[in-house]
Design an enzyme around this catalytic site. Structure first.
Site, short mmCIF file in Angstrom:
data_model
loop_
_atom_site.label_atom_id
_atom_site.label_comp_id
_atom_site.label_asym_id
_atom_site.label_seq_id
_atom_site.Cartn_x
_atom_site.Cartn_y
_atom_site.Cartn_z
N TYR A 1 -1.85 -0.14 10.77
CA TYR A 1 -2.03 -0.53 9.28
C TYR A 1 -0.77 -0.24 8.58
O TYR A 1 -0.41 -0.82 7.73
CB TYR A 1 -3.40 0.26 8.71
N SER B 1 0.79 -1.09 0.13
CA SER B 1 0.13 -0.12 0.13
C SER B 1 0.90 1.12 0.01
O SER B 1 2.03 1.08 0.73
CB SER B 1 -1.03 -0.05 1.31
#
Length: 265
Positions: free
Chosen positions: A158, A145
């Site tokens: 995250y 990501s």
């Protein structure tokens, strides 16, 4: 979009029941690849298998797997190895996030994210490496990501998992460089998938970034296009590369100038 390199190859995809994983599966089948689909949702896997088999002359195997369970990873991949001639590509796509501040975050959520996003990814990778090394070919694609490069508020845990994925991916690439195995990190920005059903339960983040959100078709297409090629990273959208460079070289400036944008959660 057809990738001729995939014709007759076998592609394993985790988190394949929906979103990017399902789109990648269909595009691989369009290119003539057999697909091995792993996910927790058995009903969705069955539906996807039927869709692919009705439209493309390829083989489809489906397995129910929670990649947070390392014992289950070993059992399922042993079954795959017994049933599938070889694994040419592994797409480590399964993962999830929860947007919370560190103070708000629950330790069980942190553990779950690391077990799925990092430990599960490593576990799946370890299961395919021996075969790829023996054949001196293969491709491991890790869906990371942009959060692994640019951390933002309320994504601390995250982001930490995706930083870990990028570190693992970069080290693995060096380890297998002489074995004919390609290793690619995919770093997308926000994508229109059910990821945000969990990550952003208030809906505020999605509302704020909707104009720049990627479609799962865009991401899947970019991934499949580069399968079985020596591609180090896929960064989407491309303009986010500039933000990554600015953040790396001038982090204080980036945080000051981009404060409004990075607090959109």
């Amino acid at each position: 979009m057809i990738n001729d390199r995939l014709n007759g190859k076998n592609v394993v995809i985790t988190g394949a029941s929906s979103g990017i994983g399902a789109k990648i599966a269909v595009l691989c089948a369009q290119s003539g690849a057999n697909v091995i689909l792993l996910a927790r949702s058995w009903d969705k896997l069955q539906t996807l298998k039927q869709e692919i088999e009705e439209n493309y002359p390829v083989s489809v195997w489906i397995y129910k797997l929670d990649i947070a369970n390392t014992d289950e990873i070993q059992r399922i991949f042993a079954q795959i190895t017994a049933e599938v001639p070889s694994i040419d590509v592994l797409v480590n796509n399964a993962g999830f996030g929860i947007f919370e501040t560190v103070e708000e975050a629950k330790i069980e959520h942190a553990k779950a994210m690391f077990e799925t996003n990092v430990i599960g990814l490593i576990g799946c990778t370890k299961m395919v490496l021996p075969g790829m090394k023996a054949r001196k070919q293969g491709h491991i694609i890790n869906i990371a990501s942009i959060a692994g490069k640019i951390a933002t508020p309320k994504s601390s845990i995250y982001s930490a998992t995706k930083h870990a994925v990028l570190g693992f991916t970069n080290a693995l690439r060096l380890e297998v460089a002489e074995d004919g195995i390609f290793v690619t990190a995919v770093n997308p920005g926000p994508i229109e998938t059910n990821f945000f059903n969990i990550a952003d339960q208030t809906g505020s983040y999605v509302k704020n970034v909707r104009k720049i959100m990627l479609s799962s078709d865009q991401v899947a297409g970019a991934v499949v296009k580069r399968m079985l090629s020596r591609t180090r990273e896929i960064n989407l959208p491309r303009w986010m590369n500039a933000g990554d460079v600015l953040f790396t070289l001038f982090p204080k400036t980036f945080e000051r100038l981009g404060k409004k944008a990075i607090f959109k959660k």
